[in-house]
Design a protein around this motif. Structure first.
Motif, PDB file in Angstrom:
ATOM      1  N   ASP A  78      -1.650  -6.332 -12.072  1.00 52.78           N
ATOM      2  CA  ASP A  78      -1.264  -7.407 -11.168  1.00 52.78           C
ATOM      3  C   ASP A  78      -0.807  -8.512 -12.353  1.00 52.78           C
ATOM      4  O   ASP A  78      -1.739  -9.191 -12.817  1.00 52.78           O
ATOM      5  N   ALA A 116       2.610 -11.010  -0.477  1.00 57.24           N
ATOM      6  CA  ALA A 116       2.328  -9.958  -1.631  1.00 57.24           C
ATOM      7  C   ALA A 116       1.302  -8.729  -1.014  1.00 57.24           C
ATOM      8  O   ALA A 116       1.236  -8.052  -2.142  1.00 57.24           O
ATOM      9  N   GLN A 117       0.885  -8.871  -0.052  1.00 57.11           N
ATOM     10  CA  GLN A 117      -0.130  -7.806   0.297  1.00 57.11           C
ATOM     11  C   GLN A 117      -1.347  -7.742  -0.364  1.00 57.11           C
ATOM     12  O   GLN A 117      -1.942  -6.781  -0.447  1.00 57.11           O
ATOM     13  N   LYS A 118      -1.809  -8.762  -0.997  1.00 57.18           N
ATOM     14  CA  LYS A 118      -2.981  -8.732  -1.755  1.00 57.18           C
ATOM     15  C   LYS A 118      -4.183  -9.135  -0.839  1.00 57.18           C
ATOM     16  O   LYS A 118      -5.295  -9.291  -1.171  1.00 57.18           O
TER      17      LYS A 118
END
Length: 483
Positions: free
Chosen positions: A307, A427-429
């Motif tokens: 990441d 960001a789908q984190k």
């Protein structure tokens, strides 16, 4: 006020504050180092930030004897096997304390005018003499002394020097004694007379010295000792009264030789921390045997590096490991089947599995599981996300401490944080997130005391630890025979 005439401008602080980037998995590693092999020896019991293998070796030395010099295992694992940086190293082997003083030791020169000394000699204490009561000779004039690749000290008689034709000489020196280092040295404390911190007490110095927040703490070869693990666990949960880190610990394979015994040992010795990852057994790679915690550190570092923002939302489970097998401390092979690895996972123990795609790390649960099933605590990735978010928030808004408690302050924090959280969601984190300033959580008595409280809601994605697929025969497809 000065008299003004004309057009003027002024500035106000930006209402949105950019977040501080944190090193989510910064490892702090405690252990013993072969300081006699260091060319620029680091101070004992002082956290040292290293970005390269050469930098670490220069300050701490390197030896293949990992049982004596435990930091070397972690240095080799991080820099050589997993190629990740930085690390913070703390060497507790103090050459002023953990040493043996030797005098009048006879050495014999071979035909090539060299003599070999196998003791781990501290070069700055070496004195070479012609006879026992003689005056020390001069290095660079009468002799040279340096370590070879086999970690042996080679003393060379120089031509033109006082021992150029001598068959023997006498030496005095201090030798590093790694066997004198005990669990108490790792645990450490504070010197009453000087106030100097030792061992694990120096964990609170990492951020002030390096400016980086610790993310992971470990001590390969020491955390399998309950007295050390207990203190490390306590320290990991409260660094500088603000931060939390993950502790990587090992269940000793000298005592636990079967996977079925790991759970009872773990519970009996209280390896059950919320911020703890307990590992079993050990790992083989080439001629070396590693503690599982060393490899888990490499796996976590490699996973985090995928990441670009260093957000630790990805689970370190089912990730490739640089290894060739599992074993006990004595080298006995351990064969791990999926059902056995799953049993360990169900007891809050991390292991490795060679099932599909080579050797992989295996397990998502922290050591608090199965007693604690809270999703924010039981999963390694979610526990690390909570630690990471707290560290980021503290560093980002520390500059606002003691600012006037007014609308501008509240809105600055709310707007800045929601922008950051929305970016993580996009960001789908994170699955969702928001921050609020609630009147019910900020009573007048607190405001009068200079206290304000924000409330963040967020949900990190949890690891898909179980994927099921229901497979059913559909007899209607027989009709395709007649189409």
């Amino acid at each position: 006020m000065a008299y003004k005439h004309g057009v003027y401008t002024s500035e106000v602080p930006t209402s949105v504050i950019p977040p501080v980037n944190t090193t989510a998995g910064l490892p702090v590693i405690f252990g013993t180092a072969p300081v006699h092999l260091a060319s620029d020896r680091a101070e004992a019991n002082k956290p040292v930030l290293c970005y390269t293998y050469d930098e670490a070796v220069k300050q701490f030395g390197y030896s293949k004897d990992w049982k004596k010099y435990t930091l070397c295992e972690a240095v080799y694992g991080m820099f050589a096997l997993y190629n990740r940086a930085p690390v913070v190293l703390v060497n507790v082997l103090d050459p002023a304390k953990h040493k043996q003083d030797k005098t009048n030791q006879a050495i014999t020169f071979s035909t090539d005018r060299t003599a070999v000394v196998t003791d781990p000699v501290l070069l700055d204490t070496l004195k070479v003499k012609t006879v026992e009561a003689g005056q020390p000779l001069v290095k660079g004039t009468d002799y040279e002394a340096a370590y070879d690749d086999d970690e042996q000290l080679i003393i060379t008689a120089l031509s033109g020097g006082a021992i150029k034709d001598a068959e023997t000489a006498v030496i005095d020196y201090s030798a590093v004694d790694a066997s004198a280092v005990t669990e108490e040295d790792i645990i450490g404390g504070v010197d009453v007379s000087t106030g100097k911190k030792r061992g694990l007490e120096t964990l609170n110095q990492v951020f002030p010295i390096t400016g980086l927040v610790p993310g992971i703490v470990l001590a390969p070869g020491w955390t399998d000792k309950p007295s050390v693990e207990a203190i490390m666990k306590a320290k990991a949960g409260n660094i500088n009264e603000h931060f939390k880190v993950i502790l990587l610990s090992d269940i000793p394979t000298s005592e636990v030789k079967k996977y079925t015994d790991a759970s009872s040992w773990k519970n009996q010795h209280n390896y059950t921390g919320v911020d703890e990852v307990a590992c079993w057994p050990m790992v083989k790679m080439g001629d070396f045997i590693y503690h599982m915690s060393t490899h888990m550190l490499g796996v976590i570092a490699a996973t985090d590096s995928t990441d670009e923002d260093d957000v630790p939302y990805i689970s370190p489970s089912n990730k490739s490991m640089q290894m060739e097998g599992l074993c006990l401390e004595d080298g006995t092979e351990v064969v791990m089947a999926p059902e056995e690895a799953n049993y360990l996972n169900g007891q809050g123990i991390i292991t490795a599995l060679n099932f599909i795609g080579g050797w992989k790390s295996w397990g998502n649960n922290t050591a608090c599981y199965p007693a604690d099933t809270d999703a924010k605590d039981r999963f390694i990735s979610s526990r690390r996300m909570f630690n990471w978010h707290a560290a980021t928030f503290i560093q980002t808004y520390w500059s606002k401490v003691d600012s006037p408690t007014n609308k501008r302050l509240i809105e600055t924090v709310i707007d800045s944080e929601n922008i950051r959280l929305n970016g993580l969601v996009a960001a789908q984190k994170l699955l969702g997130a928001r921050i609020e300033f609630n009147e019910s959580e900020n009573p007048t008595t607190s405001l009068l005391d200079g206290k304000i409280k924000f409330h963040t809601y967020f949900t990190p994605p949890l690891p898909a630890k179980e994927i099921d697929n229901v497979i059913e025969m559909d007899v209607d497809y027989f009709k395709s025979l007649f189409a």
